[in-house]
Design a protein around this motif. Structure first.
Motif, mmCIF file in Angstrom:
data_model
loop_
_atom_site.group_PDB
_atom_site.id
_atom_site.type_symbol
_atom_site.label_atom_id
_atom_site.label_comp_id
_atom_site.label_asym_id
_atom_site.label_seq_id
_atom_site.Cartn_x
_atom_site.Cartn_y
_atom_site.Cartn_z
ATOM 1 N N HIS A 56 0.802 -1.225 0.000
ATOM 2 C CA HIS A 56 0.000 0.000 0.000
ATOM 3 C C HIS A 56 0.839 1.281 0.000
ATOM 4 N N LEU A 92 -0.338 4.781 -1.783
ATOM 5 C CA LEU A 92 -0.491 6.080 -1.124
ATOM 6 C C LEU A 92 0.269 7.172 -1.872
ATOM 7 N N ALA A 127 -9.839 8.650 -0.028
ATOM 8 C CA ALA A 127 -9.473 7.254 -0.285
ATOM 9 C C ALA A 127 -8.114 6.937 0.324
ATOM 10 N N ALA A 128 -7.156 7.828 0.128
ATOM 11 C CA ALA A 128 -5.803 7.594 0.633
ATOM 12 C C ALA A 128 -5.776 7.569 2.159
ATOM 13 N N ALA A 153 -8.264 6.799 4.092
ATOM 14 C CA ALA A 153 -8.935 5.556 4.499
ATOM 15 C C ALA A 153 -7.959 4.387 4.411
ATOM 16 N N LEU A 154 -7.166 4.339 3.333
ATOM 17 C CA LEU A 154 -6.147 3.296 3.213
ATOM 18 C C LEU A 154 -5.127 3.384 4.348
ATOM 19 N N LEU A 173 -11.792 -0.709 6.254
ATOM 20 C CA LEU A 173 -11.319 0.607 5.804
ATOM 21 C C LEU A 173 -10.449 0.494 4.549
ATOM 22 N N GLY A 185 -11.255 2.298 1.141
ATOM 23 C CA GLY A 185 -10.273 3.149 0.458
ATOM 24 C C GLY A 185 -10.140 2.796 -1.012
ATOM 25 N N TRP A 186 -10.112 1.502 -1.318
ATOM 26 C CA TRP A 186 -10.008 1.092 -2.720
ATOM 27 C C TRP A 186 -11.287 1.427 -3.486
ATOM 28 N N THR A 241 -11.202 4.992 -4.258
ATOM 29 C CA THR A 241 -10.265 5.238 -5.352
ATOM 30 C C THR A 241 -10.978 5.104 -6.692
#
Length: 124
Positions: A46, A50, A70-71, A73-74, A106, A110-111, A114
């Motif tokens: 990941h 990011l 999204a980032a 959340a990742l 999460l 996030g994905w 995205t």
């Protein structure tokens, strides 16, 4: 890259990379530590994502606000998921109940965000 959020994402990506390498090295020296290796792999897989999301947001190639969401959340998902796995492997205790599943959710969010950021029209 003037936005402080984008700079923060680059810092988080670098931390994910550093911790991923450290956990992979620790897993190589510990007997039977598959969860530690899993945590390391998630961090290392990941970290470039990011970086890419920070670049996409900074360049407004995707919807910046959704891409940053999204980032982050990742990043939070990584902290919960990998943090829980690593703590269980190294200290034999969880981060908190359901931390890994919450982190996994999460990461999936996030994905999904995205993908939303990629199709959401960017206003120029």
């Amino acid at each position: 890259m003037a936005d402080p959020a984008d700079r923060a994402l680059v810092v988080l990506a670098a931390l994910a990379g550093v911790l991923g390498v450290a956990l992979a090295a620790a897993a190589a020296h510990l007997d039977n530590a598959p969860s530690l290796l899993t945590a390391a792999q998630f961090l290392l897989f990941h970290a470039p994502a990011l970086l890419g999301l920070a670049a996409l947001a900074a360049g407004a190639r995707t919807h910046p606000a959704v891409t940053r969401g999204a980032a982050f959340a990742l990043a939070l998902g990584l902290a919960l998921f990998s943090g829980d796995l690593a703590l269980r492997a190294l200290a034999q205790r969880p981060l908190f109940p359901m931390a890994a599943p919450a982190g996994g959710l999460l990461l999936m969010l996030g994905w999904a965000l995205t993908a939303v950021a990629a199709v959401w029209p960017v206003r120029r």
